[in-house]
Scaffold this motif. Structure first.
Motif, short mmCIF file in Angstrom:
data_model
loop_
_atom_site.label_atom_id
_atom_site.label_comp_id
_atom_site.label_asym_id
_atom_site.label_seq_id
_atom_site.Cartn_x
_atom_site.Cartn_y
_atom_site.Cartn_z
N LEU A 238 0.85 -1.20 0.00
CA LEU A 238 0.00 0.00 0.00
C LEU A 238 0.88 1.24 0.00
O LEU A 238 1.86 1.31 0.74
N ALA A 239 0.53 2.21 -0.82
CA ALA A 239 1.20 3.51 -0.79
C ALA A 239 0.23 4.51 -1.40
O ALA A 239 -0.66 4.12 -2.16
N HIS A 240 0.41 5.79 -1.08
CA HIS A 240 -0.47 6.79 -1.70
C HIS A 240 -0.17 6.91 -3.18
O HIS A 240 -1.02 7.35 -3.96
N ASN B 179 -1.26 17.61 -8.85
CA ASN B 179 -2.66 17.71 -8.43
C ASN B 179 -3.01 16.74 -7.31
O ASN B 179 -3.72 17.09 -6.37
N LEU B 180 -2.50 15.51 -7.42
CA LEU B 180 -2.93 14.49 -6.46
C LEU B 180 -2.07 14.45 -5.20
O LEU B 180 -2.57 14.14 -4.12
N HIS B 181 -0.78 14.74 -5.35
CA HIS B 181 0.11 14.49 -4.22
C HIS B 181 0.74 15.75 -3.63
O HIS B 181 1.22 15.72 -2.50
N TYR B 182 0.78 16.83 -4.41
CA TYR B 182 1.34 18.08 -3.88
C TYR B 182 0.41 19.25 -4.19
O TYR B 182 0.86 20.27 -4.70
N PRO B 183 -0.88 19.13 -3.87
CA PRO B 183 -1.82 20.20 -4.26
C PRO B 183 -1.45 21.55 -3.65
O PRO B 183 -1.70 22.59 -4.27
N GLU B 184 -0.83 21.55 -2.45
CA GLU B 184 -0.49 22.82 -1.80
C GLU B 184 0.55 23.59 -2.62
O GLU B 184 0.63 24.82 -2.52
N CYS B 185 1.32 22.89 -3.47
CA CYS B 185 2.33 23.57 -4.30
C CYS B 185 1.68 24.42 -5.41
O CYS B 185 2.33 25.30 -5.97
N TYR C 66 5.79 23.69 -10.00
CA TYR C 66 6.68 22.53 -10.21
C TYR C 66 7.94 22.62 -9.38
O TYR C 66 8.42 21.63 -8.83
N LEU C 67 8.46 23.84 -9.29
CA LEU C 67 9.66 24.02 -8.47
C LEU C 67 9.33 23.74 -7.00
O LEU C 67 10.08 23.07 -6.30
N ALA C 68 8.18 24.23 -6.56
CA ALA C 68 7.78 24.00 -5.16
C ALA C 68 7.64 22.49 -4.90
O ALA C 68 8.03 22.00 -3.84
N MET C 69 7.13 21.78 -5.89
CA MET C 69 6.96 20.33 -5.75
C MET C 69 8.33 19.65 -5.66
O MET C 69 8.56 18.80 -4.80
N PHE C 70 9.25 20.05 -6.53
CA PHE C 70 10.59 19.44 -6.49
C PHE C 70 11.25 19.72 -5.14
O PHE C 70 11.86 18.83 -4.53
N ARG C 71 11.11 20.96 -4.68
CA ARG C 71 11.69 21.31 -3.38
C ARG C 71 11.14 20.40 -2.27
O ARG C 71 11.86 19.91 -1.42
N GLU C 72 9.85 20.19 -2.33
CA GLU C 72 9.21 19.33 -1.32
C GLU C 72 9.75 17.89 -1.41
O GLU C 72 9.98 17.25 -0.39
N ILE C 73 9.97 17.42 -2.64
CA ILE C 73 10.52 16.06 -2.81
C ILE C 73 11.93 16.01 -2.22
O ILE C 73 12.30 15.04 -1.55
N ILE D 275 8.38 9.26 -5.43
CA ILE D 275 8.21 10.71 -5.48
C ILE D 275 7.55 11.24 -4.20
O ILE D 275 7.45 12.44 -4.01
N LEU D 276 7.12 10.35 -3.33
CA LEU D 276 6.54 10.80 -2.06
C LEU D 276 7.58 10.86 -0.93
O LEU D 276 7.25 11.25 0.18
N GLY D 277 8.81 10.42 -1.21
CA GLY D 277 9.81 10.42 -0.15
C GLY D 277 9.54 9.35 0.90
O GLY D 277 9.72 9.57 2.09
N ILE D 278 9.09 8.19 0.43
CA ILE D 278 8.89 7.07 1.36
C ILE D 278 9.86 5.95 0.98
O ILE D 278 10.26 5.83 -0.17
#
Ligand code: AMP
Ligand code: MG
Length: 487
Positions: free
Chosen positions: A177-179, A208-214, A221-228, A256-259
């Motif tokens: 199981l994973a998101h 859209n599905l995993h980093y909506p706050e970005c 996209y940059l915000a998403m990469f930073r989060e990763i 890509i979720l850092g798990i």
């Protein structure tokens, strides 16, 4: 609580279409049977734990039955394996059965590993053996219990299906199981095959599905990469602080979720050894314990390369620059807590490094030393633990730095010290030899040991009555087990 036929599917990845995955049906295992199930993982799907014992459970997760709404897909990806690029990988033996959402509104990918051949099987047989399925199950649930981000495991289903590795073994399936099961290698695949439209579709999907706050940021996209980058730095800091060696940090095994994801011949350290290599085919030690830190950054650079169509190189470099300082901060924070410290001093890093060097030179058990350090007040604990060290003068010098540091940290009772330290220092970890014992029993049809070990590892910080044998250093035979890379 739900029955098995009450799961609700919403297969968002499957809807991306055939450029991203291929429809494949699971290939059933013969005589499927439950080996072990995780009640905690079942709760993520709102499943009643009692359903694990039903025959339909083994049939569903042994590839015999399928929900009408499941849309099993093999995903395509590529990746850098041991530093070299492999243009096409993909789910060669696993299938994304579908995405289930629970009552809390969370989506969980149901991924069945060992489900048979797919268009991405290359030379493989599409199967997973019981041994490696049990190892993945135990590791997922043990890491989670330690507070380390990881994919989860719902169950292992065993069978009588013969599978050939170095010798004949039995096939099994593990339900993961994973998101999301999207890897760095997904982005690399569409980048290197020069498919910009699909690459953009994938990026939108993940955003859209995993980093909506970005989305709220000026450059999403940059915000998403930073989060990763941030999540990977934190995950690897936790691996290093708890002595977890992944073993196959190829970019196709990085989420890509850092798990923590796609377990190979992983190991938890017994004796502390910075140079430990758990993967016997890793001849150069690319993925040795201490190399996991720079490799984490190397892998993020490979992802950054694949994101150059969306983000400027300068911005990517700047985001990559966050990795090491963030890693250091998380790691030091955890190690301070493991040493029982609540405040920060500049010399703490050196205090940690000196201790690790001493442990390395004397072959001290990493987990047990830190656990027992909290059993008693600092002065008593170091006096008792001293015997484990060969370099007594070195250890005494360290203790003379540690004791006043503890005294400066604050005024608290031994009860508070023990409680705080034991809450971050596990008594039980998944030692290779413990897994090996459980596997040997399971291979002869006795699943009680896997179940008991799983149960112990779900509460690693809590001393459990009658479970002393799980909190010991390995016996001689169990110290340097060669874990086969075949799985
Ligand atoms: P891994 O090293 O397990 O992450 O796997 C690397 C690639 O090999 C992935 O594309 C897997 O799906 C594939 N693979 C590994 N084992 C098998 C197998 N027994 N049958 C088919 N594909 C496999
Ligand atoms: Mg893999």
């Amino acid at each position: 609580m739900k029955a098995l036929d009450e799961l609700t599917f919403d297969n968002r990845f499957a809807r991306l279409g055939d450029a991203f995955s291929t429809h494949v049906l699971p290939e059933p295992l013969d005589e499927p049977r439950l080996v072990v199930a995780s009640k905690a993982a079942m709760a993520l799907l709102d499943l009643d734990p009692a359903v694990a014992e039903t025959s339909v459970f083994a049939e569903l997760f042994g590839g015999h039955k399928l929900w009408a709404e499941a849309e099993p897909r093999a995903m395509v990806y590529s990746g850098h394996q041991f530093g070299g690029y492999t243009p096409q990988l993909g789910d060669g033996r696993g299938l994304l059965l579908g995405e289930v959402y629970n009552e809390a509104g969370e989506h969980w990918d149901l991924h069945l590993k060992g489900a048979g051949m797919t268009p991405y099987s290359r030379m493989g047989d599409g199967r997973a053996v019981l041994r490696s399925s049990i190892r993945e199950f135990l590791a997922s649930e043990a890491l989670h219990a330690l507070g380390i981000p990881t994919s989860r495991a719902l169950c292992v289903i065993g069978s009588s299906t013969p599978v050939w590795r170095e010798k004949q073994e039995r096939g099994a399936m593990v339900l993961r199981l994973a998101h999301s099961h999207i890897r760095f290698g997904h982005f690399e695949y569409f980048y290197y095959t020069k498919k910009p439209e699909q690459q953009a579709e994938l990026a939108e999907h993940v955003l859209n599905l995993h980093y909506p706050e970005c989305r709220e940021q000026p450059e999403p996209y940059l915000a998403m990469f930073r989060e990763i980058v941030e999540r990977n730095a934190e995950m690897i800091a936790k691996w290093q602080a708890y002595g977890f060696c992944h073993g196959v940090m190829n970019t196709d095994n990085m989420s890509i979720l850092g798990i923590t994801f796609d377990f190979g011949p992983f190991a938890f350290l017994d004796d502390f050894d910075a140079h430990f290599i758990c993967n016997h085919s890793d001849h150069e030690g690319r993925y040795s314990f201490s190399n996991q830190v720079p490799i984490g950054q190397w892998n993020l650079s490979a992802l950054a390369q694949a994101l150059t169509p969306f983000i400027s190189v300068d911005a990517l470099k700047e985001a990559l620059g966050l990795y090491l300082p963030l890693y250091q901060a998380h790691y030091l924070d955890l190690m301070r807590r493991r040493l029982g410290l609540t405040t920060a001093e500049d010399a703490d890093q050196q205090l940690v490094e000196r201790l690790l060097k001493l442990m390395q030179n004397s072959g001290v058990d990493y987990t047990l030393f830190l656990r027992h350090l909290g059993d008693e007040p600092a002065a008593l604990a170091v006096a008792r633990l001293r015997d484990d060290f060969v370099d007594l003068a070195g250890f005494d010098a360290w203790a003379e730095q540690y004791k006043p540091r503890v005294a400066r940290d604050g005024d608290y009772t031994q009860e508070q010290r023990r409680e705080r330290m034991h809450a971050v220092n596990p008594l039980y970890i998944l030692r290779n030899y413990l897994a090996q014992n459980a596997i040997a029993a399971a291979e002869s049809g006795d699943y009680s040991e896997v179940r008991r070990l799983h149960d112990v590892l779900t509460r690693p910080f809590e001393e459990q009555a009658g479970m002393e044998q799980y909190a010991q250093r390995p016996p001689d035979w169990g110290k340097h087990l060669e874990i086969s890379c075949s799985s």
